[in-house]
Write an enzyme that holds these catalytic residues in place. Structure first.
Site, short mmCIF file in Angstrom:
data_model
loop_
_atom_site.label_atom_id
_atom_site.label_comp_id
_atom_site.label_asym_id
_atom_site.label_seq_id
_atom_site.Cartn_x
_atom_site.Cartn_y
_atom_site.Cartn_z
N SER A 42 0.85 -1.19 0.00
CA SER A 42 0.00 0.00 0.00
C SER A 42 0.89 1.25 0.00
O SER A 42 1.69 1.42 -0.90
CB SER A 42 -0.96 -0.04 1.19
OG SER A 42 -2.00 0.89 1.04
N ASP B 99 -9.50 -3.58 -5.79
CA ASP B 99 -9.00 -2.72 -4.73
C ASP B 99 -9.55 -1.31 -4.90
O ASP B 99 -9.37 -0.68 -5.94
CB ASP B 99 -7.46 -2.69 -4.79
CG ASP B 99 -6.83 -2.07 -3.56
OD1 ASP B 99 -7.50 -1.30 -2.86
OD2 ASP B 99 -5.64 -2.36 -3.31
N HIS C 265 -8.29 -4.79 -1.42
CA HIS C 265 -7.03 -4.26 -0.92
C HIS C 265 -6.29 -5.24 -0.03
O HIS C 265 -5.06 -5.28 -0.03
CB HIS C 265 -7.31 -2.96 -0.14
CG HIS C 265 -6.09 -2.17 0.18
ND1 HIS C 265 -5.31 -1.57 -0.79
CD2 HIS C 265 -5.51 -1.86 1.37
CE1 HIS C 265 -4.31 -0.93 -0.21
NE2 HIS C 265 -4.40 -1.09 1.09
#
Length: 702
Positions: free
Chosen positions: A554, A640, A674
């Site tokens: 991320s 995501d 995600h």
């Protein structure tokens, strides 16, 4: 639109170049892979599938190692297991897992007369008299992905609110289950967000919805048992702010928390008056952050007014904006949270890079809980009972498995209730923490700042520069990478890998200053700190530059992309998971999820030429050059909503075109979000995939 999806045999896919120009502040940028952002284009899915096929082929030689690693993770994990039951009202609540099943089963059992704690079966078997409230395996049947957004028992224990997501988009469907009959109520609300809050009598349920940019911005009031339109309670029009909703531990108020990256505002609704309008505690002031806990007739306010590392104040319920200091500000001691009980306050804090708990009993001296290990993480665990006589704590280190303790408030005794089982590894060798050791070392950053590194390795590891090293980093949003225990990590340690965590600026390990010095126009510190940590580990004999693999996800994936451009010679490989590697393109588009709320973290490049130039200077995608990059593995998910799949897809395509002699792989989960795969076995296989690739970089795949 087409792509040369597969070239000659044994060559990776080649993404077509399509002219697309981005223009801001007099700067025209040619983005030849912008077409990959169009998720609905069939050519995009074809390209991602071709990349997956190439990754499969390029890693086929690791299939045996992947299976070995998966079996090691699985073999060390007690698959049939049970959490420590938590008392709420007249029930013990817990969840458990069963061998061969992907998801948790949520249960409860009635409290027996005089019972202070139920016995925990060592084999993870159900408690006698168990009532299954929700079985994730049943809910997930027929779906490749499954996630819960809320799981919330009403105060009287008669109703369960839960919500489900089956594609990773983080859009949930909310339902209500009658726990007295086991039947679903007619209530069903689609398009909800994480979290929910019950009224005190269980007649009303509050929930959240998001706007088109995936920002939770509305609180709704739902009368249980109805199917008609719900009532809007609160709406936040400022696109910088998110909202959350919860019922406080004392059950006196429903809290509506409104917050941007740097500003907070809290509204309260009496929990016994769910139809009442929310009332603000203190109207927002730019830069003022605060949170609220109710205790009797007072509110506990944790805030940063004239207090960089936060201070604790109190206010009366009748005059909530008039704050009186309880704990003075102490620079370097970051107050993270406050939890209120009937006659006790618990302050979660961090000092010198370690977490801590401070207990403030009514009418008694404060107590700071301390622990003997050099590295550890301690936190307040689940404590729903406002009148608790014991505190449930969570504890772990890099060598101590996740542990649950009960702290007796009357005697100060600390009772270990359960430690996460670690079953024997290969050849039946039992887990022994003495076989490993953990260290805190410090690197010197470019500007002279001392950056902490947490290290775990096999006992007796020699500092001769020959050890392979996996270096992990994040460094954003004031999130701290506090020491944690990991069963999958043991497979690396046992093969001689040194595992290190670089606590770089942008995180919160050393207080608010640490965060402030790694954001906005100081973001570059995050990247140079990480490189300094890698150089330090190599220069002091922990490893060598050709023996370091970096890993992050991320915002930590942005870190991975940045250090690939900044110091490619410092790493043998880079693992970037759901990586934020095209940040400027995303932050320039306010229609995308999260963009506007992110401006207080990264800056607003739409309005500021300075921010635009600064971000362009570190954006991994913008700065790909004809360098000798280390091998790179990028892992992403099609659904995501936080970091678009297109960012790593564009990045890998550009790397392959600009620096064609490198080894670049892209792996896209086509049915996840995600967090990657949702089932525990799927997650273990994903971890085994990454670990096998990492070991291959070290020459340890044989």
């Amino acid at each position: 639109m087409t792509s040369d999806l597969l070239g000659a045999p044994g060559t990776p896919p080649t993404a077509q170049r399509m002219a697309s120009t981005r223009s801001h502040h007099g700067d025209d940028v040619l983005d030849e892979y912008a077409w990959l952002e169009v998720k609905e284009d069939p050519a995009v899915l074809d390209y991602l599938k071709a990349e997956n096929a190439w990754t499969d082929a390029a890693t086929a030689h690791l299939s045996g190692l992947r299976e070995t690693l998966f079996n090691e993770i699985k073999g060390r994990t007690q698959e049939t297991d049970l959490s420590v039951p938590v008392r709420k009202g007249s029930y013990w609540y817990y969840n458990r897992t069963e061998e061969g099943r992907q998801y948790s089963i949520f249960c409860r059992r009635a409290v027996a007369e005089g019972e202070t704690a139920p016995p925990i079966p060592p084999d993870g078997a159900p408690l006698a008299g168990e009532e299954i409230l929700l079985d994730g395996n049943v809910l997930a049947e027929g779906h490749d992905y499954f996630s819960l957004g809320t799981y919330n028992i009403s105060p009287d224990g008669k109703l369960l609110a839960y919500s489900t997501d089956f594609d990773g988009s983080e859009r949930f469907t909310l339902r209500v289950k009658d726990l007295t009959t086991g039947e679903l109520r007619p209530d069903e609300v689609t398009g909800t967000f994480y979290g929910s809050a019950w009224s005190a009598d269980g007649s009303t349920l509050f929930y959240l919805t998001v706007d088109e940019a995936w920002r939770p911005h509305k609180v709704w009031r739902h009368a249980v048992g109805t199917t008609g339109p719900d009532e809007l309670v609160f709406e936040e029009p400022d696109e910088r702010f998110w909202i959350g909703v919860e019922l406080g531990r004392s059950q006196r108020f429903i809290h509506i928390d409104v917050h941007s990256k740097v500003t907070s505002e809290v509204w309260l609704i009496p929990a016994d008056q769910p139809a009442a309008a929310p009332q603000v505690v203190k109207p927002r002031v730019q830069g003022l952050e605060y949170s609220v806990e109710a205790q009797g007739d007072r509110l506990l306010i944790l805030h940063n007014r004239d207090a960089e590392d936060f201070t604790l104040a109190e206010a009366s319920v009748d005059s909530p904006a008039e704050w009186r200091e309880l704990i003075a500000h102490e620079p370097g001691v970051r107050l993270d949270d406050v939890d209120a009980f009937h006659d006790l306050l618990v302050v979660s804090l961090r000092r010198e890079g370690l977490t801590g708990l401070r207990l403030l009993p009514a009418g008694a001296d404060p107590v700071d809980l301390t622990f003997p290990e050099p590295l550890y993480t301690v936190n307040l665990s689940t404590n729903p009972d406002y009148h608790a006589t014991q505190l449930r704590l969570g504890y772990a280190s890099m060598v101590t498995p996740d542990s649950i303790y009960d702290y007796d408030l009357a005697t100060g005794a600390l009772l270990l209730r359960k430690q996460k089982p670690v079953l024997p590894g290969p050849a039946g060798v039992p887990y022994d923490p003495a076989r490993y050791e953990q260290h805190r070392v410090w690197a010197t950053a470019e500007d002279g700042t001392q950056v902490p590194i947490s290290v775990v390795c096999r006992a007796g590891t020699k500092l001769d520069g020959a050890n392979p090293c996996l270096l992990y980093g994040y460094g954003s949003y004031e999130s701290s990478m506090d020491p944690w225990f990991s069963i999958p990590r043991l497979s690396l340690l046992d093969r001689g890998v040194v595992y290190a965590v670089a606590h770089v600026r942008g995180g919160g390990e050393l207080g608010r200053r640490w965060y402030d010095e790694g954001k906005m126009l100081l973001k570059r510190n995050t990247f140079t700190d990480f490189v300094a940590c890698a150089r330090h580990l190599a220069n002091t004999g922990w490893t060598g530059a050709e023996r370091i693999v970096a890993r992050g996800g991320s915002a930590g994936g942005l870190l991975m992309g940045a250090i690939a451009n900044l110091a490619p010679d410092a790493f043998a490989g880079i693992v970037a998971q759901v990586p934020f590697v095209d940040p400027l393109s995303s932050i320039l588009d306010p229609s995308l999820p999260l963009t506007v709320t992110e401006w207080e973290e990264w800056g607003n490049p739409l309005e500021s030429p300075e921010v635009y130039a600064y971000m362009k200077g570190y954006s991994p995608y913008e700065n790909v050059a004809d360098l000798k990059y280390p091998a790179i593995l990028a892992v992403t998910s099609l659904n995501d909503t936080r970091v678009r799949y297109s960012e790593p897809a564009k990045w890998i395509a550009k790397l392959r075109a600009t620096a064609p002699n490198g080894e670049y792989l892209l792996k896209t989960e086509l049915g996840a979000g995600h967090g990657g795969p949702s089932g525990r076995y799927d997650a273990w296989r994903e971890e085994a995939f990454v670990a096998a690739w990492t070991l291959d970089r070290f020459g340890l795949a044989g």
